[in-house]
Motif scaffolding. Structure first.
Motif, PDB file in Angstrom:
ATOM      1  N   ASP A  51      -6.129   0.205 -19.576  1.00 20.80           N
ATOM      2  CA  ASP A  51      -4.701   0.455 -19.774  1.00 20.80           C
ATOM      3  C   ASP A  51      -4.192  -0.401 -20.926  1.00 20.80           C
ATOM      4  N   THR A  61       8.086   1.960 -13.877  1.00 28.49           N
ATOM      5  CA  THR A  61       6.714   2.018 -13.386  1.00 28.49           C
ATOM      6  C   THR A  61       6.623   1.282 -12.054  1.00 28.49           C
ATOM      7  N   LYS A  62       5.972   1.912 -11.088  1.00 30.59           N
ATOM      8  CA  LYS A  62       5.786   1.297  -9.772  1.00 30.59           C
ATOM      9  C   LYS A  62       4.393   0.686  -9.710  1.00 30.59           C
ATOM     10  N   THR A  63       4.325  -0.602  -9.384  1.00 29.48           N
ATOM     11  CA  THR A  63       3.046  -1.297  -9.309  1.00 29.48           C
ATOM     12  C   THR A  63       2.871  -1.896  -7.922  1.00 29.48           C
ATOM     13  N   SER A  66       0.242  -4.091  -5.410  1.00 29.52           N
ATOM     14  CA  SER A  66      -0.938  -4.947  -5.375  1.00 29.52           C
ATOM     15  C   SER A  66      -1.967  -4.370  -4.408  1.00 29.52           C
ATOM     16  N   ILE A 102      -1.052   1.693  -9.831  1.00 26.76           N
ATOM     17  CA  ILE A 102       0.076   1.848 -10.747  1.00 26.76           C
ATOM     18  C   ILE A 102       0.523   3.307 -10.808  1.00 26.76           C
ATOM     19  N   LYS A 137      -4.589  -3.623  -8.896  1.00 30.76           N
ATOM     20  CA  LYS A 137      -3.278  -2.981  -8.850  1.00 30.76           C
ATOM     21  C   LYS A 137      -3.414  -1.464  -8.746  1.00 30.76           C
ATOM     22  N   LYS A 181       3.056   5.581 -12.984  1.00 33.97           N
ATOM     23  CA  LYS A 181       3.863   5.614 -14.202  1.00 33.97           C
ATOM     24  C   LYS A 181       4.658   6.910 -14.297  1.00 33.97           C
TER      25      LYS A 181
END
Length: 224
Positions: free
Chosen positions: A20, A114-116, A118, A106, A104, A108
């Motif tokens: 990325d 953007t939602k991340t 863990s 992710i 992560k 997008k």
């Protein structure tokens, strides 16, 4: 041949890796449905809604003498039903990418944040079929407080093999480890209920997992 020279297989493996923009290696990526097929499904659904609307108007005219208020009410209902498929198309095309790095998950979008998530969190998924004209896979965090709220989602037409790969290879090990570390039996029961009502019920032998949890608790007590 020089032993230090990289093999052809290693070179191909390195070339096939994706990263990325932060330089993190992408270990899983959502492949996605054909957007053309999705639009066809939406178009058919909208034609169905329009046909239903026209037939309802015609039938209502046979029952009563509809006035202006009736037509406004029917039109409002039609617009609401018609707008939802369009909103589905927007959400699909706004879905830029969904992928996982080593730590992560992710999500997008073209428009929006953007939602991340863990991957240290015990994330599990639930495939929902009843949101015509599309399906969604909703993601939740396994918790001893029960299912609280959806933390992310993927829109698609049907079941997707790449999502199953995400479950098996990335999310499932963390969910199992979280469950095995639950000490309280009531909290464990809440987690089991959530997993039984999710896509993970086909991936986990919950009875065997519970036996393993109990065995771990006994070992922990004996070691103290």
């Amino acid at each position: 041949m020089n032993d230090k020279e990289p093999s052809k297989e290693n070179l191909n493996s390195a070339q096939n890796k994706k990263y990325d923009k932060n330089g993190d290696e992408i270990i899983w990526e959502y492949e996605g449905d054909s957007k053309v097929w999705f639009c066809i499904v939406v178009a058919v659904h909208m034609i169905y809604i329009y046909t239903f609307y026209r037939l309802t108007i015609d039938q209502a005219a046979n029952w009563v003498n509809p006035g202006f208020g009736h037509y406004v009410a029917f039109l409002g209902l039609f617009l609401i039903m018609f707008a939802y498929p369009l909103y589905s198309i927007f959400r699909l095309f706004n879905q830029k990418a969904v992928y996982a790095t080593k730590d992560k998950l992710i999500f997008k979008k073209y428009l929006g944040k953007t939602k991340t998530l863990s991957l240290e969190l015990p994330i599990y998924g639930l495939h929902r079929l009843l949101r015509c004209p599309h399906s969604t896979t909703d993601f939740y965090i396994l918790s001893n407080k029960g299912r609280l709220f959806r933390v992310a989602y993927i829109i698609h037409v049907g079941q997707d093999e790449s999502i199953r790969e995400l479950y098996k290879n990335i999310l499932l090990p963390r969910v199992k480890e979280y469950y095995l570390n639950v000490v309280d039996d009531k909290e464990a029961a809440i987690c089991r209920d959530d997993l039984l009502d999710s896509d993970f019920k086909r991936l986990i032998d919950l009875k065997a997992l519970e036996n393993e949890r109990q065995e771990r608790l006994k070992n922990d007590k004996s070691n103290k």
